[in-house]
Write a protein that holds these residues in place. Structure first.
Motif, PDB file in Angstrom:
ATOM      1  N   VAL A   7      10.105  -5.282  -8.454  1.00  0.00           N
ATOM      2  CA  VAL A   7      11.269  -5.510  -7.598  1.00  0.00           C
ATOM      3  C   VAL A   7      11.003  -4.840  -6.254  1.00  0.00           C
ATOM      4  CG1 VAL A   7      13.737  -5.115  -7.279  1.00  0.00           C
ATOM      5  CG2 VAL A   7      12.836  -5.577  -9.574  1.00  0.00           C
ATOM      6  N   ALA A   8      11.030  -5.621  -5.187  1.00  0.00           N
ATOM      7  CA  ALA A   8      10.724  -5.093  -3.856  1.00  0.00           C
ATOM      8  C   ALA A   8      11.790  -4.104  -3.398  1.00  0.00           C
ATOM      9  CB  ALA A   8      10.602  -6.232  -2.857  1.00  0.00           C
ATOM     10  N   ALA A  19       0.821  -1.213   0.000  1.00  0.00           N
ATOM     11  CA  ALA A  19       0.000   0.000   0.000  1.00  0.00           C
ATOM     12  C   ALA A  19       0.855   1.263   0.000  1.00  0.00           C
ATOM     13  CB  ALA A  19      -0.930   0.001   1.210  1.00  0.00           C
ATOM     14  N   ASN A  20       2.091   1.165   0.503  1.00  0.00           N
ATOM     15  CA  ASN A  20       2.925   2.360   0.598  1.00  0.00           C
ATOM     16  C   ASN A  20       3.421   2.841  -0.763  1.00  0.00           C
ATOM     17  OD1 ASN A  20       2.725   2.847   3.344  1.00  0.00           O
ATOM     18  ND2 ASN A  20       4.346   1.407   3.845  1.00  0.00           N
ATOM     19  N   TYR A  21       3.558   1.937  -1.737  1.00  0.00           N
ATOM     20  CA  TYR A  21       3.889   2.390  -3.088  1.00  0.00           C
ATOM     21  C   TYR A  21       2.788   3.318  -3.618  1.00  0.00           C
ATOM     22  CZ  TYR A  21       7.436  -1.362  -3.402  1.00  0.00           C
ATOM     23  OH  TYR A  21       8.524  -2.182  -3.205  1.00  0.00           O
ATOM     24  N   VAL A  22       1.536   2.916  -3.370  1.00  0.00           N
ATOM     25  CA  VAL A  22       0.401   3.723  -3.833  1.00  0.00           C
ATOM     26  C   VAL A  22       0.368   5.052  -3.091  1.00  0.00           C
ATOM     27  CG1 VAL A  22      -2.112   3.819  -4.088  1.00  0.00           C
ATOM     28  CG2 VAL A  22      -0.898   1.650  -4.420  1.00  0.00           C
ATOM     29  N   ASP A  26      16.219  -0.739 -12.369  1.00  0.00           N
ATOM     30  CA  ASP A  26      15.099  -1.657 -12.165  1.00  0.00           C
ATOM     31  C   ASP A  26      13.833  -0.907 -11.776  1.00  0.00           C
ATOM     32  OD1 ASP A  26      16.690  -3.954 -12.599  1.00  0.00           O
ATOM     33  OD2 ASP A  26      17.403  -3.887 -10.531  1.00  0.00           O
ATOM     34  N   VAL A  27      12.733  -1.271 -12.431  1.00  0.00           N
ATOM     35  CA  VAL A  27      11.440  -0.734 -12.046  1.00  0.00           C
ATOM     36  C   VAL A  27      10.922  -1.508 -10.830  1.00  0.00           C
ATOM     37  CG1 VAL A  27       9.032  -0.406 -12.735  1.00  0.00           C
ATOM     38  CG2 VAL A  27      10.871   0.010 -14.374  1.00  0.00           C
ATOM     39  N   SER A  28      10.624  -0.809  -9.770  1.00  0.00           N
ATOM     40  CA  SER A  28      10.149  -1.452  -8.540  1.00  0.00           C
ATOM     41  C   SER A  28       8.636  -1.662  -8.593  1.00  0.00           C
ATOM     42  CB  SER A  28      10.516  -0.612  -7.321  1.00  0.00           C
ATOM     43  OG  SER A  28      10.074  -1.212  -6.131  1.00  0.00           O
ATOM     44  N   ALA A  29       7.894  -0.617  -8.995  1.00  0.00           N
ATOM     45  CA  ALA A  29       6.438  -0.713  -9.082  1.00  0.00           C
ATOM     46  C   ALA A  29       5.917   0.288 -10.092  1.00  0.00           C
ATOM     47  CB  ALA A  29       5.803  -0.465  -7.724  1.00  0.00           C
TER      48      ALA A  29
END
Length: 233
Positions: A197-198, A172-175, A225-228
């Motif tokens: 990628v976390a 949820a923190n990415y959002v 690297d794309v994480s989200a």
């Protein structure tokens, strides 16, 4: 099916007394995580194999945003399971039984030590209780970034408060991070997130934002690297 009851409290509200999307996502995550208690054989298998299910993608349809003090019910059910992936619906209903949020998600089964995909055996898959797939507007799980160059913004440092018990950034923190980059008057009616990628404590997430009419995509990257990738509509 597994369900949890909630009330919209002050800490879950925005400045207008409406449920934050971030808070709604936390409710969904909690219910999804607790679901495994309703499947003892699956829980035992994951414990013995030292495995976890990590969220790979989620789509959210926002039907109506609940308000302060509303009573809500969150339900989650698995409608499909493959050796390395599971598929579920998680809906949030109001006190009248009407859906406020409709979601589907895909989780990946991973080895906690190796951090790589790991297969679930056939016996465990066969023991699963599968529910009917619920009605919603299903979109593709992959989010394609526009070919045009996006706007690169200031990096965001991953803080201790962003980390969950899996030792990386909570889904949820990415959002929440991405929503801070939206125009103040932008109203979110739909959401898709693809987790790749976390991100871990102390890392810097570099946001790139792409705007196309009413759709805004935010890509959060660590180096190359794309994480989200988060798509708002």
């Amino acid at each position: 099916m597994y369900s949890l009851n909630y009330k919209v409290t002050t800490s879950a509200c925005d400045s207008e007394g409406r449920l934050k999307l971030y808070s709604a996502l936390q409710m969904m995550q909690d219910c999804s995580e607790m679901w495994i208690d309703s499947e003892p054989s699956v829980k035992q298998y994951f414990t013995e194999q030292n495995m976890a299910q990590l969220l790979a993608t989620r789509q959210v349809e926002i039907i109506r945003v609940p308000e302060y003090k509303e009573e809500l019910k969150v339900t989650t059910s698995v409608y499909g399971m493959k050796p390395m992936f599971g598929f579920r619906n998680t809906f949030i209903y109001d006190s009248q039984g009407n859906p406020c949020y409709k979601t589907w998600s895909m989780g990946a089964f991973v080895d906690k030590v190796a951090g790589k995909l790991k297969r679930v055996n056939d016996a465990t898959i066969q023991s699963m209780t599968l529910e009917p797939q619920l009605e919603m507007n299903y979109k593709d799980r992959r989010i394609i970034l526009p070919k045009s160059d996006g706007e690169v913004l200031e990096p965001i440092r991953v803080l201790r408060a962003d980390i969950d018990y899996n030792k990386h950034v909570n889904n949820a923190n990415y959002v929440r991070m991405a929503m801070e980059l939206l125009p103040e008057d932008y109203v979110v009616s739909g959401l898709r997130v693809e987790y790749r990628v976390a991100a871990k404590l102390g890392e810097m997430l570099v946001p790139t934002i792409y705007k196309n009419d009413n759709v805004i995509i935010v890509s959060l990257s660590i180096g190359e690297d794309v994480s989200a990738i988060i798509e708002f509509s």
